[in-house]
Design a protein around this motif. Structure first.
Motif, PDB file in Angstrom:
ATOM      1  N   ASP A 100       0.944  -1.122   0.001  1.00  0.00           N
ATOM      2  CA  ASP A 100      -0.070   0.000  -0.064  1.00  0.00           C
ATOM      3  C   ASP A 100       0.817   1.174  -0.002  1.00  0.00           C
ATOM      4  OD1 ASP A 100      -2.311  -1.597   0.055  1.00  0.00           O
ATOM      5  OD2 ASP A 100      -2.782  -1.208   2.010  1.00  0.00           O
ATOM      6  N   VAL A 101       1.850   1.322   0.707  1.00  0.00           N
ATOM      7  CA  VAL A 101       2.712   2.314   1.031  1.00  0.00           C
ATOM      8  C   VAL A 101       3.530   2.613  -0.386  1.00  0.00           C
ATOM      9  CG1 VAL A 101       4.892   3.340   2.288  1.00  0.00           C
ATOM     10  CG2 VAL A 101       2.849   2.298   3.647  1.00  0.00           C
ATOM     11  N   VAL A 102       4.119   1.487  -0.733  1.00  0.00           N
ATOM     12  CA  VAL A 102       4.862   1.506  -1.996  1.00  0.00           C
ATOM     13  C   VAL A 102       4.011   2.058  -3.519  1.00  0.00           C
ATOM     14  CG1 VAL A 102       6.446   0.419  -3.684  1.00  0.00           C
ATOM     15  CG2 VAL A 102       6.748   0.053  -1.254  1.00  0.00           C
ATOM     16  N   SER A 140      15.081   4.555   8.912  1.00  0.00           N
ATOM     17  CA  SER A 140      14.379   4.679  10.096  1.00  0.00           C
ATOM     18  C   SER A 140      13.665   3.665  10.626  1.00  0.00           C
ATOM     19  CB  SER A 140      13.166   6.010   9.942  1.00  0.00           C
ATOM     20  OG  SER A 140      12.396   6.051  11.089  1.00  0.00           O
ATOM     21  N   PRO A 141      14.018   3.172  11.858  1.00  0.00           N
ATOM     22  CA  PRO A 141      13.257   1.892  12.320  1.00  0.00           C
ATOM     23  C   PRO A 141      11.805   2.060  12.360  1.00  0.00           C
ATOM     24  CG  PRO A 141      14.480   2.878  14.298  1.00  0.00           C
ATOM     25  CD  PRO A 141      14.548   3.706  12.776  1.00  0.00           C
ATOM     26  N   TYR A 146       7.943   2.719   3.924  1.00  0.00           N
ATOM     27  CA  TYR A 146       8.185   4.449   3.723  1.00  0.00           C
ATOM     28  C   TYR A 146       9.640   4.682   3.096  1.00  0.00           C
ATOM     29  CZ  TYR A 146       7.328   9.374   4.586  1.00  0.00           C
ATOM     30  OH  TYR A 146       7.087  10.487   4.366  1.00  0.00           O
ATOM     31  N   ALA A 147      10.443   4.152   3.855  1.00  0.00           N
ATOM     32  CA  ALA A 147      11.908   4.716   3.339  1.00  0.00           C
ATOM     33  C   ALA A 147      12.220   4.174   2.101  1.00  0.00           C
ATOM     34  CB  ALA A 147      12.865   4.241   4.289  1.00  0.00           C
ATOM     35  N   ALA A 148      11.959   2.896   1.767  1.00  0.00           N
ATOM     36  CA  ALA A 148      11.926   2.226   0.340  1.00  0.00           C
ATOM     37  C   ALA A 148      11.130   3.071  -0.548  1.00  0.00           C
ATOM     38  CB  ALA A 148      11.694   0.796   0.426  1.00  0.00           C
ATOM     39  N   SER A 149      10.042   3.335  -0.423  1.00  0.00           N
ATOM     40  CA  SER A 149       9.256   4.261  -1.305  1.00  0.00           C
ATOM     41  C   SER A 149       9.668   5.701  -1.417  1.00  0.00           C
ATOM     42  CB  SER A 149       7.879   4.392  -0.795  1.00  0.00           C
ATOM     43  OG  SER A 149       7.616   5.430   0.266  1.00  0.00           O
TER      44      SER A 149
END
Length: 240
Positions: A100-102, A140-141, A146-149
């Motif tokens: 969903d995030v990606v 970020s842990p 989110y970080a990948a996206s």
């Protein structure tokens, strides 16, 4: 460069009815541009053209662009800002939390720039600004999705620069750190304190501070900058 090129342009900001997106939209409006925003729910602030759209749905985006083009002309500046979070540690992260995030943050940006580029190629000019995050390169842990996206946007802007750079089109990434928005204020107080301690500037950004950089990178003054990642993070990322 004449002033006419700087103002009165057709600008579209996705997710532009609150937070950073709204500040960006208002910044272009104050610059004399014609500004449209996509939104999913809530109100459309005065002076902005609001078009309902879901960035995970290409047909919905196409309809939104068509509406903006009819009202303001071909989109000359597009800011891909719409984004979501589903924070949780890797071992608890579900397939849906990840996809969903990606699909919203990275897939959404892909759909937006694909539709925007058609008009920009015809105009032989355009500004693409992708809103990333310091987390995209810093990590970020609890934010693997989110970080990948958000780091994926860097590869997107740089590839777009190589494809369309000769046609007067630039593509850049603006990577905010922590900003005073609803999203940040929902964080637990301890978390906010630990973030503050790691920011050399000693404070969170105001949304307008991000918006000013976006407005500038989309201006004629920044015509020779493309494929860049511009941090607006008070020194938090420093080279990440």
């Amino acid at each position: 460069m004449s002033n006419e090129q700087q103002t009165g342009r057709s600008v579209l900001v996705t997710g532009g009815n609150r937070g950073i997106g709204l500040a960006i939209a208002k910044s272009f409006l104050a610059n004399g541009d014609k500004v449209a925003i996509t939104y999913r729910s809530g109100d459309v602030p005065e002076g902005l053209l609001g078009v309902k759209a879901d960035v995970t749905d290409a047909a919905s985006l196409d309809a939104a662009f068509t509406e903006v083009e009819a009202a303001h002309g071909p989109v000359e500046v597009v800011v891909a800002n719409a984004g979501i979070t589903r924070d949780t540690l890797l071992l608890r992260m579900s397939e849906d939390d990840f996809t969903d995030v990606v699909d919203t943050n990275l897939g959404g940006a892909f759909r937006v720039i694909k539709r925007a580029s058609k008009g920009m190629i015809r105009l032989r000019k355009g500004r693409v600004v992708l809103i990333s995050s310091v987390v995209g390169l810093y990590g970020s842990p609890g934010q693997i999705n989110y970080a990948a996206s958000k780091s994926g946007l860097v590869g997107m802007a740089r590839s777009l620069t190589r494809e369309l750079g000769s046609r007067g089109i630039t593509a850049n990434v603006v990577a905010p750190g922590f900003v005073n928005t609803d999203m940040t204020s929902e964080l637990p107080e301890d978390t906010q304190k630990s973030y503050l301690a790691s920011i050399p500037a000693g404070r969170f950004a105001e949304p307008e501070e991000v918006a000013n950089v976006v407005r500038w990178i989309a201006s004629d003054e920044a015509a020779y900058i493309s494929g860049a990642v511009i941090p607006v993070d008070g020194g938090l990322g420093m080279g990440h």
